[in-house]
Design a protein around this motif. Structure first.
Motif, PDB file in Angstrom:
ATOM      1  N   LEU A  18       0.829  -1.209   0.000  1.00  0.00           N
ATOM      2  CA  LEU A  18       0.000   0.000   0.000  1.00  0.00           C
ATOM      3  C   LEU A  18       0.862   1.258   0.000  1.00  0.00           C
ATOM      4  O   LEU A  18       0.626   2.187  -0.787  1.00  0.00           O
ATOM      5  CB  LEU A  18      -0.931  -0.028   1.210  1.00  0.00           C
ATOM      6  N   ILE A  19       1.890   1.295   0.850  1.00  0.00           N
ATOM      7  CA  ILE A  19       2.760   2.477   0.920  1.00  0.00           C
ATOM      8  C   ILE A  19       3.544   2.635  -0.376  1.00  0.00           C
ATOM      9  O   ILE A  19       3.715   3.745  -0.889  1.00  0.00           O
ATOM     10  CB  ILE A  19       3.695   2.372   2.139  1.00  0.00           C
ATOM     11  N   ARG A  20       4.012   1.529  -0.938  1.00  0.00           N
ATOM     12  CA  ARG A  20       4.750   1.597  -2.205  1.00  0.00           C
ATOM     13  C   ARG A  20       3.857   2.146  -3.311  1.00  0.00           C
ATOM     14  O   ARG A  20       4.302   2.962  -4.140  1.00  0.00           O
ATOM     15  CB  ARG A  20       5.274   0.213  -2.582  1.00  0.00           C
ATOM     16  N   SER A  21       2.608   1.724  -3.339  1.00  0.00           N
ATOM     17  CA  SER A  21       1.669   2.196  -4.362  1.00  0.00           C
ATOM     18  C   SER A  21       1.415   3.691  -4.220  1.00  0.00           C
ATOM     19  O   SER A  21       1.394   4.437  -5.211  1.00  0.00           O
ATOM     20  CB  SER A  21       0.349   1.424  -4.261  1.00  0.00           C
ATOM     21  N   LEU A  22       1.211   4.151  -2.986  1.00  0.00           N
ATOM     22  CA  LEU A  22       0.970   5.578  -2.754  1.00  0.00           C
ATOM     23  C   LEU A  22       2.183   6.408  -3.141  1.00  0.00           C
ATOM     24  O   LEU A  22       2.049   7.493  -3.730  1.00  0.00           O
ATOM     25  CB  LEU A  22       0.615   5.812  -1.283  1.00  0.00           C
ATOM     26  N   LYS A  68     -10.607  -3.221  -0.433  1.00  0.00           N
ATOM     27  CA  LYS A  68     -10.555  -2.186   0.610  1.00  0.00           C
ATOM     28  C   LYS A  68      -9.235  -1.409   0.537  1.00  0.00           C
ATOM     29  O   LYS A  68      -9.211  -0.190   0.718  1.00  0.00           O
ATOM     30  CB  LYS A  68     -10.707  -2.833   1.990  1.00  0.00           C
ATOM     31  N   MET A  69      -8.159  -2.129   0.260  1.00  0.00           N
ATOM     32  CA  MET A  69      -6.864  -1.454   0.128  1.00  0.00           C
ATOM     33  C   MET A  69      -6.880  -0.467  -1.035  1.00  0.00           C
ATOM     34  O   MET A  69      -6.378   0.656  -0.930  1.00  0.00           O
ATOM     35  CB  MET A  69      -5.753  -2.480  -0.081  1.00  0.00           C
ATOM     36  N   LEU A  70      -7.467  -0.881  -2.141  1.00  0.00           N
ATOM     37  CA  LEU A  70      -7.523  -0.010  -3.311  1.00  0.00           C
ATOM     38  C   LEU A  70      -8.382   1.222  -3.030  1.00  0.00           C
ATOM     39  O   LEU A  70      -8.064   2.330  -3.480  1.00  0.00           O
ATOM     40  CB  LEU A  70      -8.077  -0.794  -4.502  1.00  0.00           C
TER      41      LEU A  70
END
Length: 735
Positions: free
Chosen positions: A630-634, A702-704
């Motif tokens: 999640l942090i990498r995607s953001l 939910k993560m997305l």
């Protein structure tokens, strides 16, 4: 009459300006009335102004009698007194008690404000309710203040002060074991370089370091502006500092430093400041006394302290290139600072211009990758107009820049390594998600490069050679003074005649003349009280009042003209002397060198550690779970945007609280690891995201949703960020 570009163009006649003479009444009786009214007003204003100077003098002596004559607007509680330390210094650590209605949050990091010991007494960081301390307390942070007494401890050194401040920080950390982050330290002006030295030698004690108006690169500057940096060369170096300390019997009077500041603007010092008070004496008295309580409260330094400051910093400029060595043989290298550094400066500051506040960055680093390799996060903010003191005491600056720094200190702490500029925009009704904004301004930390900083600093090899020549001249002259004159001067001075010389100086003499110690001042207080009861202010449309204003403007213009002529002459003389190839050759300065002061290289041990860390990051790109994904995607989406927006971080903080997430320290470490993973191998870091995601499709959904919510907190996505969000959605779908 307007100017035109053509000889045949028609001339536009402007209406004539009304002068004081044009407003003078034709009637003799009215003229007499106008004149009488003005004369009475002038006499009354003069008496009230003299009484104001008398009050200032009495206030000065009252402050001198206090053990710690600070000007803080807040109640305090003593925590540590460094005069009792094994290596005693005249510094104290106090806790600031929150004003009524404010409560400190024990989970928020404490703020520690360190005041500059540059001639004045302590308290400028908390001089007003709207101040650095005030806005930090309003944001819920526990606050501490580091001040000092007027007299130094015998034999104390700058290194002793640095060790004492380290003990202060250890105590603050011990008092706040639940704090989510190390203390934020604010070092105003001259305290800034001391705080930076501390952060370089004890990085484990420091959270974000804010250095407002702090000179860190003393040779930096541009031709035609801010000639204060030339004074050391024109004086022949630091021998005059040693002489002044010897005339004070081993102590250096801070009034000399204040004189240097006042000489920068003779129009204000010799006329403007006094005229403004005299012309508006009915309303400006309280504010005048409040400011003079700090400005006129001078403190002393040991001769060894000021000599070290002048030789190592002002003339030697050794801090920004790692040439300062402690008594233990340790080089003080600003590359060792691990906390974010916030440099706040102003184009209107003629004491610490932006070049001196930011020049250390170009002194230390050759490339942007150098900054990242050292793990440093450097943020700068350049105000357009505020003066040097306004950086610390202006309510407008406190409510804007300092408030945003305080309320977003956690965001600053977790920013990935690199260079950033703090950009503030007003919050309006049209702003996206205004509920995520603290205060009236939206702050965004936009990525910058070393080229952006160089455009401000404008480093020049020829400038380096000139000041290197000044350094050599200073060393020679100081050696000559110590050998030939110093023994004679020291033999002639004792405490009694040193005090006598101090009292004959302009600052002390002015206070004596206008105090109750002068018998002529005895009846003044009673006379001033009578004037207040019978006050007859002049009418605003009195022509003599208009004439008074025009005369004042003419005097200010004349003094400004003198200042400009003086400054340009100083610069011409300095450049003529120290640009001489012959003089430079005499001191072994090679004209062919592109850069006299080489940018320090990363030492072998540090380089090996960086190489090892890069290998670890590359090998661990596929490690981690949903949180890391999640942090990498953001980060991947955010790296295509204009910068880190406070709304994005506040949204993330809310989600973190909702899910009982990482501590701030853990979150910071995760952000840095994922950031470097993308920086080292972006394609590889993205390719393994599907393997890091949970098997449960609902959890991935939910993560997305969280990613979309955070990415759009600062407004709708567009351009490259939209494409990157789509890329992340594809990776989630592939999982």
């Amino acid at each position: 009459m307007s100017k035109t570009s053509s000889k045949n163009a028609s001339r536009v006649v402007q209406p004539p300006m009304k002068t004081a003479a044009a407003l003078w009444p034709d009637n003799l009786q009215q003229a007499w009335s106008v004149q009488s009214e003005y004369v009475v007003d002038v006499m009354q204003r003069t008496i009230l102004y003299w009484d104001l100077l008398r009050q200032r003098s009495e206030q000065y002596y009252e402050q001198k009698e206090k053990a710690i004559p600070h000007v803080l607007k807040f109640d305090t509680e003593l925590v540590l007194d460094a005069r009792t330390f094994e290596r005693p210094v005249n510094y104290l650590l106090v806790r600031i008690k929150p004003p009524k209605g404010l409560v400190s949050d024990p989970y928020l990091r404490p703020f520690v404000v360190v005041d500059p010991r540059a001639g004045h007494g302590p308290g400028i960081g908390g001089f007003k309710a709207d101040s650095e301390l005030g806005v930090a307390m309003a944001a819920g942070h526990p606050c501490y203040f580091v001040g000092f007494t007027p007299e130094p401890m015998p034999g104390q050194t700058i290194e002793d002060i640095m060790h004492a401040e380290a003990i202060f920080l250890e105590k603050v950390i011990a008092l706040h074991p639940e704090s989510d982050g190390k203390p934020c330290i604010i070092g105003n002006c001259q305290a800034g370089w001391a705080v930076m030295m501390l952060a370089a030698t004890r990085p484990e004690l420091c959270g974000p370091v804010i250095v407002p108006g702090s000179p860190l690169s003393y040779w930096a500057g541009v031709t035609g502006e801010n000639p204060m940096r030339y004074t050391g060369g024109l004086a022949g170096g630091s021998w005059i500092t040693a002489l002044t300390s010897d005339l004070g019997n081993g102590k250096f009077d801070g009034a000399h430093l204040v004189d240097n500041f006042e000489n920068l603007n003779p129009a204000n010092t010799l006329w403007g400041k006094s005229y403004d008070i005299w012309s508006n004496v009915d309303k400006g008295g309280e504010r005048f006394l409040e400011f003079e309580k700090w400005w006129g409260g001078h403190v002393n330094l040991n001769g060894e302290e000021i000599q070290w400051i002048v030789d190592q910093l002002f003339i030697g400029n050794r801090l920004s290139t790692g040439k300062i060595v402690t008594s233990a043989g340790e080089h003080i290298n600003l590359r060792n600072i691990r906390s974010p550094i916030i440099c706040f400066c102003s184009k209107g500051d003629n004491i610490t211009p932006p070049q001196q506040a930011l020049g250390w960055i170009t002194d230390l680093y050759a490339t942007d990758d150098d900054v990242r390799a050292c793990g440093q996060t450097i943020i700068y903010a350049v105000h357009d107009s505020v003066g040097h003191l306004g950086i610390f005491v202006s309510g407008g600056v406190a409510k804007k820049e300092h408030q945003e720094f305080a309320s977003n200190i956690d965001l600053i702490d977790v920013l990935p390594p690199g260079l950033y500029e703090a950009v503030l925009t007003p919050k309006t009704a049209d702003s996206a998600n205004p509920e995520l904004v603290d205060g009236d301004w939206i702050v965004r930390f936009e990525p910058r490069s070393l080229e952006d900083v160089r455009a401000i600093v404008q480093p020049d090899p020829e400038n380096e050679r000139r000041f290197a020549a000044v350094q050599r001249v200073s060393e020679i002259n100081l050696g000559l003074y110590r050998s030939l004159l110093q023994p004679l001067v020291r033999a002639s001075i004792n405490d009694q005649n040193a005090q006598w010389l101090k009292q004959l100086g302009a600052p002390d003499l002015a206070f004596q003349l206008f105090s109750n110690r002068n018998p002529w001042m005895g009846p003044l207080a009673q006379l001033a009280e009578q004037v207040r009861q019978q006050r007859q202010p002049v009418s605003p449309d009195n022509p003599l009042l208009k004439w008074q204003g025009m005369m004042s403007d003419a005097i200010m213009t004349a003094l400004d003209t003198y200042r400009d002529l003086r400054d340009s002459s100083m610069e011409v003389i300095f450049l003529t002397i120290y640009s001489s190839p012959v003089l430079q050759a005499m001191f072994g300065l090679n004209q062919s060198d592109e850069a006299l002061r080489k940018i320090p290289q990363i030492d072998a041990e540090r380089a090996a550690l960086i190489k090892q860390r890069i290998a670890e990051l590359k090998s661990g790109i596929s490690k981690g779970g949903a949180r890391e994904a999640l942090i990498r995607s953001l980060l991947y989406i955010g790296m295509a945007g204009p910068g880190a927006d406070e709304r994005t971080f506040n949204e993330l903080r809310q989600i973190r609280a909702e899910h009982n997430g990482l501590t701030l320290t853990q979150f910071k470490q995760t952000v840095r690891e994922q950031y470097f993973s993308l920086l080292l191998d972006c394609d590889g870091a993205l390719a393994v995201i599907p393997k890091m995601l949970p098997a449960d499709a609902d959890l991935r959904s939910k993560m997305l949703a969280i990613i979309r919510r955070i990415a759009q907190a600062a407004g709708e996505l567009n351009g490259e960020r939209t494409a990157r969000l789509a890329k992340i959605e594809q990776l989630f779908a592939a999982a």
